[in-house]
Design a protein around this motif. Sequence first.
Motif, PDB file in Angstrom:
ATOM      1  N   CYS A  25       0.829  -1.205   0.000  1.00 39.27           N
ATOM      2  CA  CYS A  25       0.000   0.000   0.000  1.00 39.27           C
ATOM      3  C   CYS A  25       0.865   1.257   0.000  1.00 39.27           C
ATOM      4  O   CYS A  25       2.002   1.248   0.482  1.00 39.27           O
ATOM      5  CB  CYS A  25      -0.895   0.049   1.239  1.00 39.27           C
ATOM      6  SG  CYS A  25      -2.250  -1.124   1.245  1.00 39.27           S
ATOM      7  N   GLU A  72      -6.697  -7.685  -1.027  1.00 35.52           N
ATOM      8  CA  GLU A  72      -6.841  -6.468  -0.223  1.00 35.52           C
ATOM      9  C   GLU A  72      -6.484  -6.721   1.241  1.00 35.52           C
ATOM     10  O   GLU A  72      -5.873  -5.863   1.892  1.00 35.52           O
ATOM     11  CB  GLU A  72      -8.274  -5.929  -0.318  1.00 35.52           C
ATOM     12  CG  GLU A  72      -8.662  -5.408  -1.687  1.00 35.52           C
ATOM     13  CD  GLU A  72      -9.202  -6.496  -2.592  1.00 35.52           C
ATOM     14  OE1 GLU A  72      -9.634  -6.164  -3.720  1.00 35.52           O
ATOM     15  OE2 GLU A  72      -9.201  -7.684  -2.186  1.00 35.52           O
ATOM     16  N   ILE A  89      -8.754   0.944   2.361  1.00 33.26           N
ATOM     17  CA  ILE A  89      -8.043   0.596   1.129  1.00 33.26           C
ATOM     18  C   ILE A  89      -8.901   0.966  -0.076  1.00 33.26           C
ATOM     19  O   ILE A  89     -10.133   0.857  -0.044  1.00 33.26           O
ATOM     20  CB  ILE A  89      -7.679  -0.901   1.125  1.00 33.26           C
ATOM     21  CG1 ILE A  89      -6.565  -1.184   0.105  1.00 33.26           C
ATOM     22  CG2 ILE A  89      -8.889  -1.780   0.874  1.00 33.26           C
ATOM     23  CD1 ILE A  89      -5.892  -2.519   0.305  1.00 33.26           C
ATOM     24  N   GLU A  90      -8.262   1.430  -1.136  1.00 28.65           N
ATOM     25  CA  GLU A  90      -8.967   1.906  -2.321  1.00 28.65           C
ATOM     26  C   GLU A  90      -8.563   1.086  -3.541  1.00 28.65           C
ATOM     27  O   GLU A  90      -7.767   0.155  -3.436  1.00 28.65           O
ATOM     28  CB  GLU A  90      -8.681   3.394  -2.511  1.00 28.65           C
ATOM     29  CG  GLU A  90      -9.184   4.230  -1.323  1.00 28.65           C
ATOM     30  CD  GLU A  90      -8.733   5.667  -1.339  1.00 28.65           C
ATOM     31  OE1 GLU A  90      -9.250   6.454  -0.535  1.00 28.65           O
ATOM     32  OE2 GLU A  90      -7.841   6.005  -2.160  1.00 28.65           O
ATOM     33  N   GLY A  91      -9.134   1.419  -4.698  1.00 22.74           N
ATOM     34  CA  GLY A  91      -8.915   0.634  -5.901  1.00 22.74           C
ATOM     35  C   GLY A  91      -7.453   0.481  -6.279  1.00 22.74           C
ATOM     36  O   GLY A  91      -6.656   1.420  -6.171  1.00 22.74           O
ATOM     37  N   LYS A  92      -7.098  -0.707  -6.764  1.00 19.26           N
ATOM     38  CA  LYS A  92      -5.696  -1.027  -7.064  1.00 19.26           C
ATOM     39  C   LYS A  92      -5.090  -0.048  -8.064  1.00 19.26           C
ATOM     40  O   LYS A  92      -5.725   0.356  -9.042  1.00 19.26           O
ATOM     41  CB  LYS A  92      -5.596  -2.460  -7.605  1.00 19.26           C
ATOM     42  CG  LYS A  92      -4.154  -2.953  -7.730  1.00 19.26           C
ATOM     43  CD  LYS A  92      -4.087  -4.449  -7.982  1.00 19.26           C
ATOM     44  CE  LYS A  92      -4.423  -4.788  -9.419  1.00 19.26           C
ATOM     45  NZ  LYS A  92      -4.061  -6.195  -9.723  1.00 19.26           N
ATOM     46  N   HIS A 110       1.664  -5.815  -6.660  1.00 13.58           N
ATOM     47  CA  HIS A 110       0.366  -5.135  -6.727  1.00 13.58           C
ATOM     48  C   HIS A 110       0.350  -4.049  -5.655  1.00 13.58           C
ATOM     49  O   HIS A 110       0.685  -4.314  -4.493  1.00 13.58           O
ATOM     50  CB  HIS A 110      -0.777  -6.117  -6.476  1.00 13.58           C
ATOM     51  CG  HIS A 110      -0.736  -7.332  -7.344  1.00 13.58           C
ATOM     52  ND1 HIS A 110      -1.414  -7.416  -8.547  1.00 13.58           N
ATOM     53  CD2 HIS A 110      -0.082  -8.523  -7.200  1.00 13.58           C
ATOM     54  CE1 HIS A 110      -1.189  -8.604  -9.094  1.00 13.58           C
ATOM     55  NE2 HIS A 110      -0.384  -9.293  -8.297  1.00 13.58           N
ATOM     56  N   PHE A 112      -1.849  -0.717  -3.748  1.00 13.55           N
ATOM     57  CA  PHE A 112      -3.126  -0.078  -3.454  1.00 13.55           C
ATOM     58  C   PHE A 112      -2.888   1.229  -2.697  1.00 13.55           C
ATOM     59  O   PHE A 112      -1.918   1.334  -1.935  1.00 13.55           O
ATOM     60  CB  PHE A 112      -3.992  -0.973  -2.567  1.00 13.55           C
ATOM     61  CG  PHE A 112      -4.449  -2.246  -3.200  1.00 13.55           C
ATOM     62  CD1 PHE A 112      -5.725  -2.343  -3.736  1.00 13.55           C
ATOM     63  CD2 PHE A 112      -3.622  -3.358  -3.247  1.00 13.55           C
ATOM     64  CE1 PHE A 112      -6.165  -3.533  -4.317  1.00 13.55           C
ATOM     65  CE2 PHE A 112      -4.054  -4.551  -3.814  1.00 13.55           C
ATOM     66  CZ  PHE A 112      -5.325  -4.635  -4.358  1.00 13.55           C
TER      67      PHE A 112
END
Length: 205
Positions: A25, A72, A89-92, A110, A112
């Motif tokens: 993140c 997530e 948490i928000e969109g990737k 990945h 986020f």
Amino acid sequence: MVVLVARTGRHLQRYNKGRRQVVGCIPYRYKDIIDRSLGDEDAFEVLLITPQRKGKGLLFPKGGWEKDEKIEDAAKRETIEEAGVCGDIEGKLGTWYFENKNGDTAYEGHMFPLRVTEELDLWPEKDIRERLWMSVREARKLCQQGWMKEALELLVSRLTSQSRRTKMDLFSRINRSSGGHGAILCLGCRAQVLTPPPPSPAEEA
């Protein structure tokens, strides 16, 4: 979800075509200011941490995505374990493919955004890492991972474009509802558009 002990071992680690899947993140928060443009990247700051192995540069929290968790949930867990912050948490932001410095391990990363709502006093890696809030400009200079810098730019683009849309919608609503004379509309804790003062007797004459 508050993690008191960091996960260890890689028996549940996910791989995709030989690439170790990692997830992380970019923790961020808005500054308590009302005198900056909503579209300005200086309106928010991001959180970086020191690497476990001491060296140059900083990074955003990230770690292995394991088979028994959603992506997530893995991102939130790693952020709590390494940085000691919780939030929404928000969109990737995207997926990146890279190798370690030695070129002997391939990764699929990945990332986020995570809007921070709580900072913990105690977290699993408190004794081996430091966390530092800083401006986007500072983060660009100090982040040591190229793919993380790309993720940061995507976050900046997303937040500033959202702010511009919010600002345009705000003034559109003002024009529709008040004929352009202003109204009190609060945007969270960030800004207000105030009703203009009534004309003085001299102006009315």
